[in-house]
Structures are given as structure tokens and as C-alpha cells.
Design a protein around this motif. Structure first.
Motif, PDB file in Angstrom:
ATOM      1  N   ILE A 366      75.475  43.491  58.475  1.00 19.47           N
ATOM      2  CA  ILE A 366      74.749  42.751  57.441  1.00 19.47           C
ATOM      3  C   ILE A 366      75.391  42.963  56.072  1.00 19.47           C
ATOM      4  O   ILE A 366      75.523  42.025  55.272  1.00 19.47           O
ATOM      5  CB  ILE A 366      73.277  43.174  57.420  1.00 19.47           C
ATOM      6  N   GLU A 367      75.797  44.197  55.798  1.00 20.61           N
ATOM      7  CA  GLU A 367      76.450  44.490  54.522  1.00 20.61           C
ATOM      8  C   GLU A 367      77.685  43.615  54.333  1.00 20.61           C
ATOM      9  O   GLU A 367      77.903  43.037  53.263  1.00 20.61           O
ATOM     10  CB  GLU A 367      76.842  45.966  54.451  1.00 20.61           C
ATOM     11  N   VAL A 401      71.401  47.963  46.343  1.00 20.67           N
ATOM     12  CA  VAL A 401      70.383  47.756  47.378  1.00 20.67           C
ATOM     13  C   VAL A 401      70.520  48.909  48.360  1.00 20.67           C
ATOM     14  O   VAL A 401      71.546  49.049  49.022  1.00 20.67           O
ATOM     15  CB  VAL A 401      70.555  46.410  48.095  1.00 20.67           C
ATOM     16  N   GLN A 402      69.501  49.756  48.420  1.00 19.35           N
ATOM     17  CA  GLN A 402      69.543  50.967  49.240  1.00 19.35           C
ATOM     18  C   GLN A 402      68.595  50.820  50.427  1.00 19.35           C
ATOM     19  O   GLN A 402      67.414  50.539  50.265  1.00 19.35           O
ATOM     20  CB  GLN A 402      69.151  52.180  48.398  1.00 19.35           C
ATOM     21  N   VAL A 403      69.134  51.012  51.622  1.00 15.14           N
ATOM     22  CA  VAL A 403      68.376  50.854  52.858  1.00 15.14           C
ATOM     23  C   VAL A 403      68.167  52.221  53.493  1.00 15.14           C
ATOM     24  O   VAL A 403      69.121  52.979  53.675  1.00 15.14           O
ATOM     25  CB  VAL A 403      69.125  49.933  53.843  1.00 15.14           C
ATOM     26  N   LEU A 418      66.186  43.148  59.751  1.00 13.47           N
ATOM     27  CA  LEU A 418      66.854  43.975  58.739  1.00 13.47           C
ATOM     28  C   LEU A 418      67.673  43.106  57.789  1.00 13.47           C
ATOM     29  O   LEU A 418      67.770  43.409  56.594  1.00 13.47           O
ATOM     30  CB  LEU A 418      67.742  45.018  59.415  1.00 13.47           C
ATOM     31  N   PHE A 419      68.262  42.023  58.308  1.00  7.90           N
ATOM     32  CA  PHE A 419      69.010  41.111  57.430  1.00  7.90           C
ATOM     33  C   PHE A 419      68.089  40.594  56.325  1.00  7.90           C
ATOM     34  O   PHE A 419      68.447  40.600  55.135  1.00  7.90           O
ATOM     35  CB  PHE A 419      69.567  39.944  58.237  1.00  7.90           C
ATOM     36  N   MET A 420      66.898  40.139  56.693  1.00  4.95           N
ATOM     37  CA  MET A 420      65.971  39.617  55.696  1.00  4.95           C
ATOM     38  C   MET A 420      65.453  40.711  54.773  1.00  4.95           C
ATOM     39  O   MET A 420      65.156  40.463  53.603  1.00  4.95           O
ATOM     40  CB  MET A 420      64.811  38.905  56.380  1.00  4.95           C
ATOM     41  N   MET A 469      63.125  32.474  62.891  1.00  5.58           N
ATOM     42  CA  MET A 469      61.868  32.703  63.590  1.00  5.58           C
ATOM     43  C   MET A 469      61.799  34.122  64.149  1.00  5.58           C
ATOM     44  O   MET A 469      60.731  34.746  64.154  1.00  5.58           O
ATOM     45  CB  MET A 469      61.687  31.674  64.707  1.00  5.58           C
ATOM     46  N   THR A 470      62.936  34.640  64.615  1.00  5.75           N
ATOM     47  CA  THR A 470      62.973  36.024  65.097  1.00  5.75           C
ATOM     48  C   THR A 470      62.713  36.994  63.950  1.00  5.75           C
ATOM     49  O   THR A 470      61.997  37.990  64.104  1.00  5.75           O
ATOM     50  CB  THR A 470      64.320  36.338  65.755  1.00  5.75           C
ATOM     51  N   ALA A 471      63.293  36.707  62.789  1.00  2.00           N
ATOM     52  CA  ALA A 471      63.068  37.563  61.616  1.00  2.00           C
ATOM     53  C   ALA A 471      61.589  37.568  61.230  1.00  2.00           C
ATOM     54  O   ALA A 471      61.021  38.621  60.922  1.00  2.00           O
ATOM     55  CB  ALA A 471      63.925  37.084  60.446  1.00  2.00           C
ATOM     56  N   ILE A 472      60.962  36.404  61.240  1.00  2.00           N
ATOM     57  CA  ILE A 472      59.537  36.335  60.908  1.00  2.00           C
ATOM     58  C   ILE A 472      58.721  37.156  61.905  1.00  2.00           C
ATOM     59  O   ILE A 472      57.813  37.912  61.520  1.00  2.00           O
ATOM     60  CB  ILE A 472      59.062  34.866  60.889  1.00  2.00           C
ATOM     61  N   ASP A 473      59.045  37.032  63.189  1.00  2.00           N
ATOM     62  CA  ASP A 473      58.335  37.812  64.209  1.00  2.00           C
ATOM     63  C   ASP A 473      58.496  39.311  63.968  1.00  2.00           C
ATOM     64  O   ASP A 473      57.532  40.079  64.088  1.00  2.00           O
ATOM     65  CB  ASP A 473      58.858  37.460  65.601  1.00  2.00           C
ATOM     66  N   GLN A 474      59.714  39.747  63.632  1.00  2.00           N
ATOM     67  CA  GLN A 474      59.959  41.169  63.422  1.00  2.00           C
ATOM     68  C   GLN A 474      59.242  41.675  62.179  1.00  2.00           C
ATOM     69  O   GLN A 474      58.715  42.794  62.167  1.00  2.00           O
ATOM     70  CB  GLN A 474      61.464  41.434  63.333  1.00  2.00           C
TER      71      GLN A 474
END
Length: 622
Positions: A366-367, A401-403, A418-420, A469-474
């Protein structure tokens, strides 16, 4: 270190990446991931490029959705063979499962018949020294013989390996680096993995003499890693699969592969219940026996005065011990979750262990994607921070941006979610108004920009719908871990603390191209206004509205009344605009009427403007 499919499968399961009822090890005919990875150049190159232990590689399988069976074919004929099965039975289809890359640091010296050789230079077909053991009296005796190497693979000369173990032996002779799952022979004749070793324990040298562990630490290793295996048969006994690595006896690939098959009597005492290094339980269990550095995850014997390692440059790479303290987050930083919400997520959710490399791998991917669009932002992964969160702040003139590792390790919160989350961090800087007093885009606005803008910027084409849609579900799944008390937000502060229900509305609105809801600080959506009423005949009245109306409410005759009274027989919506409703009524000629509407709903979901629900008109004259 060597590849263990059970570790691979565990890593995938703890991150929620294993499709129900299917894993590569269950394919028919059976095969092992190490064969697939190393005999297929593209898969092997993916491992080498990633350079990470147990990096998950997506592999093709041919899957029967009816029988739940899967088959693997050679890569050169895979598509042809699976297509042929599908033509015979439509239940056969292309699917995917995961294999993992696996490995000792490249420069670890392994004993060969005429000396020593770096493990990364040992190739298939060469000979190494392999041992069998026996106990004579109180003495552990090692019997060494030549054995052919039948498997040799690694990550190449580079890579970033999280959660590696650095072991300092007595007199600092031949210190070594391995992953948490490397098997070692102990001086008592039993076996343990590196992640459960403790200072003061004794490993074994070539002659069976004890070698005291002075220090163990965990950290990140930037460098190459490698593993090998002998061709000796496996008889549920380590004999023939013991190598001399960095001066101590360690297991080869086969031993690690089958470590779980060893009887408890051959494993270190109470092995299964022993905690792993780096966990709070590790320190509690060994209180009085070991001590930890004040600032680093380094452990020595309680009475030891051994110096801290901190970091150590090896020939093949740099090992850097993890800090005990998490990275500093400055006051005023924007966070994905409130502190109370983050605690609830930890308590009610499940996290993959620190040793699982998949979360860091997902972060790296993602980074790389986000950095291409936002090169002025520094992305940082805090491995040790167990609290699930993302922080956005400015430090030393840079946007950061710190994760937290705790968020990346949440089970079921994977690439899309995690991307979102990271995109939310980016959006704190670029999401626009409304903003909070610190100048960051408000929480809901950052959600909106992430799901509505950055997602479309980075995810192009057909996969977009699947990803979003997967991101929203997660996100909804992780929101569900927060207690009702901490999920309700603060209605008096919608910019900084909207309810989680409101945030769900926000991300759903964003995905569909909508605006920021009022509950998150957005401008209220307009209500419907009845603008004009016109009688075109003594049976037809045309109503004009300011917003397009939803069909069901528009065609319900009970939503319209006239004064003086006239019965509304039907209501028809002009679907080309959605702004016009045609009423069928019986009017008296030359009469002044007032029409009043109620219960109408716009396509935005809003209702009627109470100040604009009536309109006057005159019926035609004779």
C-alpha cells in the motif's frame, strides 16, 4: 530457517486470508508449496523480489465448487488442463490459494565435510555435515556424517525480514540471526524453536558440549535469508536433519517441516505453553531469570552485565532490535479511531502474532501505491504498537502517516481495509473542508475523500467495485468490535467524533459518489419544495418539484390533498426528470384550489420542506 507449511497456513488464518475449506496443502493430488514456489519461476521470482519470510504468493488452482476438491497442474499446461476439466464439468473453475516464501541469514556458516560454507552458497546436490544424536550417561553424543542437499532456496541478497531473532552465544562467538521458527537442539537433548529460547539456556556445539545463550533479541533484519534440507528420510526423528550452523546444532528444512510430529518428550519442557519472546507473558514467565533492556527488546540473564546489541551489521545485512516504546505521536495528530475505540477493538478482536510477516507485507504494498500519488508524505509502520490506529501529523516539515502494527495485524482487516485506512491518513491532509481546529480534514471528510476520491485514483477498472465493497465490509467488521458506549460519538462534536454509524453512512455515500452526511459535519441535503401547480384541464393537474422524487412516494395518491375537496384518482411520476407529478382529479371549472403534499421522499432520501408543501392554482374556465 526453513519453510514450514503449518506456519504458512497459521499466518494466513490469523489474517483471515484462507478461503473456507481450502488450502494449498489439501490439493489433489497432494503437493507441497515449496515445490510450487521453487519449480515455477514466476512464483519463485515473486518470493525473491519480496525478500520476506513467509511472504504470501497467490497461486492458481483448479477448484471444483461442488466437490470442494482442487487440483494443481504444471504451469506450462495449467490453463489448458483446467479449461478441459471445466468443459467436462462446469463446476471446475479457476481459483486461487496461497503459498508462502520462506529461511537463516545468508552469511550463516554451515559445516560441510571439508570446512564451512555460507548457507546461501550451498546448492542442491552438494554435501553438508548432518548429525544423529545419542545419550551416553549424562553426555550428549553427536555422530556426524556427510549428507546430500536436496533442497536449497532463499530470497537473494536483499529483503526486509520483520520479527527475526538475534542470538548471542557465549564469548560472542558466531552470533546468529534466524526467524522465530528455527529449530535448535538443546544441551538436554530436547528441541526448541528460536522464538521460545531464553538467556541462560544451552544449545549444543559440534561435539555435544553446551553453548550458553547470553542474549536473545527480536527485531528487523534487512538482508537476504536462505534455507536448505538434506535428503535423509524422515522417520519422525531429527537424526540426519541436524546441521551445524554458526557453531551450534540447528534443524534443516525437513525438521522444521515436521517439528509438530515430534513427541512431547523430545520438545523442550512445557514447550507448547511457553510464551514467545516479545510478549508480556515472556517477561512474566521468566521473571527473576532474565531481564529486558530498558529501551530495547533484548533479554539477558538476570545477573548478566552483557552489553546491549541495539543493531549489528552482518556481512549479508543489518539487524536492528525493536524499541520497547512505540513511536511518538505528537499532540493534535488526527487519528482513525478514538483511544477508547482502539482499546475496544483490541479487547474484542483478534490479532495475528508479531511474527506474522503478512501485515507488514500488505503495508509495504500500500505504501508503494500511495507514495506514487503522494510523494510528499512519509509512511511509517510501527511494528510494536499494539493499539489499532492510523495517525496523521506533521513533523520536521514533513507530512507523516503512521500505521500501527496492531491495526495491520487485525484478523480480517486486510489489503482493502488497510488501504482505505492509510488513505484516510492521506485525506487528513488533502480531504478539504470541513476541517478541525488543527487544520486537518475532519474525520468524516477524511473518510469521504479516501473512499470517494483516492479509491478511484488508485483502483482503476473492473476490480474497483470488488475492492471498495470489500473495504467497506472490513471497516464495518472492525467498527462492530467497538462497544455501543464508544461507538455513539459526540453529537456536539461531529467534526472530530462522529458516530460509527455515521461513518458507515459516509463511506457508503462516498463509494456511490455522494456528499458528506450532516451527522459528520456536512451541509444538510436539500428538502423537496413544491414549486408550482398547474391545471391543464378539468381532470389534469401538473405539480413541479425542486428535487427528483422517489417513485413509490410520488405515485401514492394518499400523499396529495386538495382544498376545496377534490378526489385524486391517480398520481404518475414523469420518470424522465423525476421532478414532475401528474395528478388525475375531477375539478370544478373556474375554481381556485390549493394542493398540499405530504410524505414525499427525494432520491437523496430527504423529505419535504415544511415551508413549501402547498401551491395554489385555478382550474380552467368554461
Amino acid at each position: 530457517m526453513v519453510y514450514d507449511p503449518t506456519v504458512c497456513l497459521t499466518n494466513l488464518k490469523t489474517k483471515g486470508l484462507v478461503p473456507p475449506g481450502m488450502a494449498c496443502q489439501q490439493l489433489t493430488p497432494p503437493y507441497h508449496c515449496e515445490n510450487v514456489i521453487n519449480e515455477n519461476p514466476s512464483y519463485h521470482q515473486a518470493c525473491a523480489t519480496a525478500g520476506v519470510l513467509y511472504f504470501p504468493v497467490l497461486c492458481f488452482v483448479c477448484y471444483n465448487k461442488s466437490t470442494k476438491k482442487a487440483k494443481y497442474f504444471p504451469s506450462s499446461t495449467f490453463i489448458e488442463n483446467c479449461t478441459a476439466l471445466h468443459n467436462q464439468d462446469a463446476n471446475w473453475e479457476f481459483d486461487q490459494c496461497y503459498c508462502c516464501c520462506s529461511c537463516l541469514a545468508n552469511d550463516t556458516l554451515v559445516a560441510i565435510p571439508n570446512g564451512f560454507k555460507a548457507i546461501s552458497t550451498i546448492t542442491k546436490g552438494e554435501n553438508v555435515l548432518a548429525a544423529s544424536t545419542e545419550v551416553k550417561g549424562d553426555k550428549l553424543q553427536m555422530n556426524w556424517s556427510s549428507a546430500e542437499v536436496n533442497f536449497s532456496a532463499g530470497t537473494g541478497s536483499t529483503g526486509h525480514q520483520p520479527m527475526m531473532v538475534y542470538i548471542v552465544l557465549e564469548d560472542h562467538l558466531n552470533d546468529l540471526i534466524c526467524n522465530m521458527d528455527q529449530v535448535f537442539l538443546l544441551a538436554n537433548g530436547k528441541y526448541s524453536k528460536a522464538g521460545k529460547l531464553q538467556p541462560g539456556q544451552q544449545l549444543v556445539n559440534k561435539d555435544g558440549n553446551p553453548v550458553i545463550i547470553q542474549l536473545v533479541s527480536i527485531g528487523a533484519y534487512n538482508g537476504g535469508v536462505h534455507h536448505i534440507s538434506t535428503n535423509k528420510p524422515w522417520n519422525k526423528n531429527p537424526d540426519g536433519h541436524l546441521l551445524l550452523a554458526a557453531g551450534v546444532v540447528a534443524g534443516d528444512y525437513t525438521l522444521q517441516l515436521h517439528f509438530s510430529q515430534l513427541p512431547d518428550s523430545m520438545k523442550d519442557d512445557v514447550y507448547d505453553t511457553k510464551p514467545s519472546i516479545g510478549t508480556p507473558e515472556y517477561e512474566a514467565t521468566h521473571t527473576g531469570k532474565v531481564k529486558r533492556s530498558d529501551v530495547l527488546f533484548e533479554f539477558v540473564e538476570a545477573d548478566s552485565k552483557s552489553p546491549q546489541i541495539g543493531q549489528r551489521q552482518m556481512v549479508s545485512g543489518l539487524f536492528k532490535t525493536y524499541n520497547v516504546e512505540t513511536s511518538n505521536v505528537p499532540y493534535g495528530a488526527q487519528a482513525l479511531f478514538t483511544s477508547e475505540q482502539a482499546v475496544d477493538i483490541v479487547l474484542n478482536g483478534s490479532q495475528a502474532p508479531l511474527s506474522n510477516p503478512i501485515p507488514r507485507t500488505i503495508f509495504n504494498t500500500i505504501e508503494a501505491q500511495l507514495a506514487g500519488f503522494y510523494p510528499e508524505i512519509d509512511f511509517y509502520y510501527d511494528t510494536i504498537d499494539l493499539t489499532p490506529n492510523v495517525y496523521a501529523f506533521e513533523a520536521y516539515g514533513r507530512k507523516v502517516v503512521q500505521v500501527s502494527g496492531g491495526l495491520a495485524r487485525m484478523k480480517g482487516f486486510n489489503y482493502e481495509g488497510l488501504f482505505m485506512a492509510m488513505a484516510h491518513g492521506v485525506s487528513c491532509f488533502y480531504g478539504g473542508d470541513p476541517k478541525n481546529v488543527a487544520g486537518y480534514s475532519a474525520v468524516g471528510q477524511a473518510d469521504l475523500f479516501a473512499f470517494g476520491v483516492i479509491s478511484r485514483q488508485c483502483w482503476i477498472g473492473n476490480p474497483y467495485i470488488t475492492y471498495i465493497m470489500t473495504a467497506i465490509d472490513q471497516w464495518q467488521s472492525i467498527f462492530a468490535l467497538v462497544s455501543p458506549k464508544h461507538a455513539k460519538g459526540n453529537p456536539l462534536d461531529p467534526l472530530n467524533d462522529p458516530s460509527l454509524d455515521c461513518r458507515v453512512k459516509t463511506i457508503q455515500s462516498a463509494a456511490a459518489g455522494g456528499a458528506l452526511p450532516e451527522c459528520a459535519g456536512g451541509v444538510p441535503l436539500p428538502n423537496i419544495a413544491l414549486q408550482k401547480a398547474t391545471a391543464t384541464s378539468d381532470t389534469d393537474v401538473v405539480l413541479n418539484f425542486s428535487l427528483a422524487i422517489e417513485n413509490d412516494s410520488a405515485t401514492n395518491v394518499s400523499n396529495y390533498s386538495l382544498s376545496p375537496n377534490a378526489k385524486v384518482k391517480s398520481a404518475t411520476l414523469d420518470e424522465s426528470t423525476g421532478l414532475i407529478v401528474h395528478l388525475k382529479v375531477d375539478l370544478k371549472l373556474g375554481t381556485q384550489y390549493t394542493v398540499t403534499v405530504q410524505n414525499l421522499v427525494s432520491i437523496l432520501g430527504t423529505g419535504l420542506d415544511p415551508d413549501h408543501v402547498s401551491a395554489a392554482f385555478e382550474s380552467p374556465r368554461a
